[in-house]
Design a protein around this motif. Structure first.
Motif, PDB file in Angstrom:
ATOM      1  N   ILE A 194       0.872  -1.186   0.000  1.00 14.13           N
ATOM      2  CA  ILE A 194       0.000   0.000   0.000  1.00 14.13           C
ATOM      3  C   ILE A 194       0.908   1.236   0.000  1.00 14.13           C
ATOM      4  CG2 ILE A 194      -1.748   1.284   1.295  1.00 14.13           C
ATOM      5  CD1 ILE A 194      -2.728  -1.421   2.407  1.00 14.13           C
ATOM      6  N   PRO A 195       0.786   2.097  -1.011  1.00 10.68           N
ATOM      7  CA  PRO A 195       1.743   3.207  -1.187  1.00 10.68           C
ATOM      8  C   PRO A 195       1.936   4.123   0.026  1.00 10.68           C
ATOM      9  CG  PRO A 195       0.384   2.952  -3.140  1.00 10.68           C
ATOM     10  CD  PRO A 195      -0.167   2.018  -2.117  1.00 10.68           C
ATOM     11  N   ASN A 196       0.867   4.483   0.715  1.00 11.31           N
ATOM     12  CA  ASN A 196       0.974   5.432   1.830  1.00 11.31           C
ATOM     13  C   ASN A 196       0.782   4.750   3.187  1.00 11.31           C
ATOM     14  OD1 ASN A 196       1.438   7.751   0.236  1.00 11.31           O
ATOM     15  ND2 ASN A 196      -0.732   7.844  -0.251  1.00 11.31           N
ATOM     16  N   ALA A 197       1.339   3.549   3.311  1.00 15.05           N
ATOM     17  CA  ALA A 197       1.146   2.776   4.550  1.00 15.05           C
ATOM     18  C   ALA A 197       2.411   2.746   5.398  1.00 15.05           C
ATOM     19  CB  ALA A 197       0.721   1.350   4.220  1.00 15.05           C
ATOM     20  N   LYS A 198       2.195   2.642   6.705  1.00 22.45           N
ATOM     21  CA  LYS A 198       3.301   2.411   7.635  1.00 22.45           C
ATOM     22  C   LYS A 198       2.963   1.185   8.471  1.00 22.45           C
ATOM     23  CE  LYS A 198       3.765   4.581  11.503  1.00 22.45           C
ATOM     24  NZ  LYS A 198       4.004   5.579  12.591  1.00 22.45           N
ATOM     25  N   LEU A 199       3.982   0.453   8.855  1.00 18.82           N
ATOM     26  CA  LEU A 199       3.811  -0.764   9.651  1.00 18.82           C
ATOM     27  C   LEU A 199       4.230  -0.504  11.080  1.00 18.82           C
ATOM     28  CD1 LEU A 199       3.344  -3.871   9.903  1.00 18.82           C
ATOM     29  CD2 LEU A 199       5.770  -4.141   9.342  1.00 18.82           C
ATOM     30  N   LEU A 200       3.416  -1.010  12.011  1.00 13.22           N
ATOM     31  CA  LEU A 200       3.763  -0.905  13.427  1.00 13.22           C
ATOM     32  C   LEU A 200       3.483  -2.246  14.096  1.00 13.22           C
ATOM     33  CD1 LEU A 200       4.720   1.050  15.629  1.00 13.22           C
ATOM     34  CD2 LEU A 200       2.330   1.498  16.123  1.00 13.22           C
ATOM     35  N   ILE A 201       4.505  -2.812  14.713  1.00  9.52           N
ATOM     36  CA  ILE A 201       4.360  -4.052  15.478  1.00  9.52           C
ATOM     37  C   ILE A 201       4.502  -3.690  16.947  1.00  9.52           C
ATOM     38  CG2 ILE A 201       5.268  -6.372  15.898  1.00  9.52           C
ATOM     39  CD1 ILE A 201       4.155  -6.041  13.081  1.00  9.52           C
ATOM     40  N   ILE A 202       3.473  -4.015  17.733  1.00 12.94           N
ATOM     41  CA  ILE A 202       3.543  -3.726  19.165  1.00 12.94           C
ATOM     42  C   ILE A 202       3.453  -5.021  19.964  1.00 12.94           C
ATOM     43  CG2 ILE A 202       2.598  -1.411  18.854  1.00 12.94           C
ATOM     44  CD1 ILE A 202      -0.022  -2.341  19.985  1.00 12.94           C
ATOM     45  N   LYS A 203       3.841  -4.958  21.203  1.00 16.38           N
ATOM     46  CA  LYS A 203       3.888  -6.142  22.059  1.00 16.38           C
ATOM     47  C   LYS A 203       2.468  -6.675  22.288  1.00 16.38           C
ATOM     48  CE  LYS A 203       5.975  -7.801  26.346  1.00 16.38           C
ATOM     49  NZ  LYS A 203       6.717  -7.422  27.571  1.00 16.38           N
ATOM     50  N   GLY A 204       2.283  -7.959  22.014  1.00 19.06           N
ATOM     51  CA  GLY A 204       0.973  -8.577  22.222  1.00 19.06           C
ATOM     52  C   GLY A 204       0.642  -9.578  21.136  1.00 19.06           C
ATOM     53  N   ASN A 205      -0.537 -10.182  21.252  1.00 14.34           N
ATOM     54  CA  ASN A 205      -0.947 -11.180  20.267  1.00 14.34           C
ATOM     55  C   ASN A 205      -1.919 -10.570  19.251  1.00 14.34           C
ATOM     56  OD1 ASN A 205      -3.402 -11.045  21.631  1.00 14.34           O
ATOM     57  ND2 ASN A 205      -3.110 -12.983  22.719  1.00 14.34           N
ATOM     58  N   HIS A 206      -2.748 -11.390  18.665  1.00  8.07           N
ATOM     59  CA  HIS A 206      -3.684 -10.947  17.626  1.00  8.07           C
ATOM     60  C   HIS A 206      -4.697  -9.934  18.165  1.00  8.07           C
ATOM     61  CE1 HIS A 206      -5.615 -11.359  13.758  1.00  8.07           C
ATOM     62  NE2 HIS A 206      -6.725 -11.862  14.258  1.00  8.07           N
ATOM     63  N   PHE A 207      -4.988  -9.991  19.457  1.00 10.82           N
ATOM     64  CA  PHE A 207      -6.088  -9.214  20.036  1.00 10.82           C
ATOM     65  C   PHE A 207      -5.602  -7.959  20.772  1.00 10.82           C
ATOM     66  CE2 PHE A 207      -7.156 -13.697  19.731  1.00 10.82           C
ATOM     67  CZ  PHE A 207      -8.315 -13.648  18.961  1.00 10.82           C
ATOM     68  N   ILE A 208      -4.622  -7.287  20.208  1.00 13.96           N
ATOM     69  CA  ILE A 208      -4.000  -6.144  20.890  1.00 13.96           C
ATOM     70  C   ILE A 208      -4.972  -4.996  21.170  1.00 13.96           C
ATOM     71  CG2 ILE A 208      -1.577  -6.527  20.305  1.00 13.96           C
ATOM     72  CD1 ILE A 208      -1.973  -4.766  17.846  1.00 13.96           C
ATOM     73  N   ALA A 209      -5.925  -4.747  20.285  1.00 14.44           N
ATOM     74  CA  ALA A 209      -6.862  -3.635  20.507  1.00 14.44           C
ATOM     75  C   ALA A 209      -7.678  -3.850  21.772  1.00 14.44           C
ATOM     76  CB  ALA A 209      -7.795  -3.473  19.304  1.00 14.44           C
ATOM     77  N   ASN A 210      -8.013  -5.095  22.031  1.00 13.43           N
ATOM     78  CA  ASN A 210      -8.848  -5.442  23.176  1.00 13.43           C
ATOM     79  C   ASN A 210      -8.035  -5.693  24.446  1.00 13.43           C
ATOM     80  OD1 ASN A 210     -10.428  -7.866  24.751  1.00 13.43           O
ATOM     81  ND2 ASN A 210     -11.871  -6.434  23.814  1.00 13.43           N
ATOM     82  N   ARG A 211      -6.847  -6.276  24.289  1.00  8.72           N
ATOM     83  CA  ARG A 211      -6.062  -6.692  25.452  1.00  8.72           C
ATOM     84  C   ARG A 211      -4.918  -5.734  25.807  1.00  8.72           C
ATOM     85  NH1 ARG A 211      -5.927 -13.194  24.026  1.00  8.72           N
ATOM     86  NH2 ARG A 211      -8.206 -13.452  24.000  1.00  8.72           N
ATOM     87  N   LYS A 212      -4.511  -4.912  24.855  1.00  4.25           N
ATOM     88  CA  LYS A 212      -3.472  -3.900  25.103  1.00  4.25           C
ATOM     89  C   LYS A 212      -3.986  -2.540  24.617  1.00  4.25           C
ATOM     90  CE  LYS A 212      -0.132  -6.921  26.277  1.00  4.25           C
ATOM     91  NZ  LYS A 212       0.613  -6.890  27.536  1.00  4.25           N
ATOM     92  N   PRO A 213      -5.166  -2.138  25.105  1.00  5.04           N
ATOM     93  CA  PRO A 213      -5.805  -0.939  24.543  1.00  5.04           C
ATOM     94  C   PRO A 213      -5.022   0.352  24.705  1.00  5.04           C
ATOM     95  CG  PRO A 213      -6.932  -1.641  26.550  1.00  5.04           C
ATOM     96  CD  PRO A 213      -5.973  -2.736  26.188  1.00  5.04           C
ATOM     97  N   LYS A 214      -4.297   0.512  25.807  1.00  3.86           N
ATOM     98  CA  LYS A 214      -3.552   1.768  26.006  1.00  3.86           C
ATOM     99  C   LYS A 214      -2.507   1.954  24.919  1.00  3.86           C
ATOM    100  CE  LYS A 214      -4.176   2.397  30.988  1.00  3.86           C
ATOM    101  NZ  LYS A 214      -3.500   2.474  32.306  1.00  3.86           N
ATOM    102  N   ALA A 215      -1.704   0.925  24.685  1.00  2.00           N
ATOM    103  CA  ALA A 215      -0.653   0.992  23.659  1.00  2.00           C
ATOM    104  C   ALA A 215      -1.270   1.119  22.272  1.00  2.00           C
ATOM    105  CB  ALA A 215       0.233  -0.247  23.735  1.00  2.00           C
ATOM    106  N   PHE A 216      -2.298   0.345  22.023  1.00  8.29           N
ATOM    107  CA  PHE A 216      -2.958   0.357  20.709  1.00  8.29           C
ATOM    108  C   PHE A 216      -3.575   1.727  20.424  1.00  8.29           C
ATOM    109  CE2 PHE A 216      -6.597  -0.263  17.911  1.00  8.29           C
ATOM    110  CZ  PHE A 216      -6.080  -1.071  16.913  1.00  8.29           C
ATOM    111  N   ASN A 217      -4.353   2.237  21.367  1.00 11.08           N
ATOM    112  CA  ASN A 217      -5.041   3.521  21.172  1.00 11.08           C
ATOM    113  C   ASN A 217      -4.047   4.663  20.982  1.00 11.08           C
ATOM    114  OD1 ASN A 217      -7.423   2.136  21.472  1.00 11.08           O
ATOM    115  ND2 ASN A 217      -7.830   2.863  23.551  1.00 11.08           N
TER     116      ASN A 217
END
Length: 229
Positions: A194-217
């Motif tokens: 995707i031309p205007n995309a950036k990748l970010l890998i954060i600590k956690g599994n597949h469910f980071i939005a739900n289980r690591k909400p502070k870092a994700f948000n």
């Protein structure tokens, strides 16, 4: 449209659509709804046949789910959105961005994949095993039949070509966990294509939005501040 999708709504401002993963509903994003509703109009959608949205009679495919989303936005008279999809929701979001790029201000793809090869082998083996079990019982159980259709989404889809996502020129954040069920190399492939995309890998599994909400948000907020300037 053969059905009306159920959705939760909170806040005001730029419409911010949330698309959940396989077998879930919009409630998955409670932490995002609460956090971002101070600045955005949060709309968490239940996909066709999930949560409180009826199954209807139309095809049970990512393509149809993208059309369902478009019909909902037309019904709500919304012309442009921030779109965040998780897992199958990210795959629907990619389908939507390919077909309706002018309707998206910024795109967040969390744990999405272009095809089943993007999923770690053992996880995909378990998915296919569950699908076969549900299929075996689907002739005698309506519940198994419904679950077979949902599991089937992860067996038969998505089928998104790299050439298709090259057309997405929207500011895009590809975000995944360092222990995600999606291969990191696959997330990187999506971000690189995707031309205007950036990748970010954060600590956690597949469910980071739900289980690591502070870092994700925090990361999503940072991305949106830049993307929507």
């Amino acid at each position: 449209m053969d059905i009306s999708l159920y959705y939760q709504e909170k806040g005001c401002g730029i419409p911010f659509i949330l698309l959940h993963g396989n077998g879930e509903d919009g409630g998955y994003f409670k932490q995002q709804i609460d956090y971002f509703s101070n600045s955005y109009r949060m709309i968490a959608v239940d996909t066709r046949g999930h949560g409180k949205s009826p199954r209807g009679s139309a095809p049970f495919t990512m393509e149809q789910f993208a059309e369902d989303l478009n019909n909902l936005l037309l019904k709500l008279n919304i012309s442009q959105v921030v779109l965040l999809g998780f897992s199958d929701g990210a795959n629907i979001a990619m389908k939507y961005a390919i077909k309706y790029p002018e309707k998206i201000k910024a795109l967040i793809l969390n744990g999405g994949n272009l095809n089943t090869r993007g999923v770690r082998k053992f996880t995909q083996f378990l998915i296919e095993l569950n699908y076969k079990i549900k299929k075996t019982f689907s002739k005698i159980s309506e519940s198994a039949k419904r679950k077979m259709e949902i599991w089937g989404l992860m067996v038969n889809e998505p089928n998104i070509k790299t050439e298709e996502i090259k057309s997405i020129k929207i500011p895009t954040l590809v975000i995944a966990g360092n222990k995600d069920m999606i291969k990191e190399s696959h997330s990187r492939e999506i971000a690189d294509t995707i031309p205007n995309a950036k990748l970010l890998i954060i600590k956690g599994n597949h469910f980071i939005a739900n289980r690591k909400p502070k870092a994700f948000n925090k990361e999503v907020e940072k991305f949106l501040l830049e993307a929507l300037k």
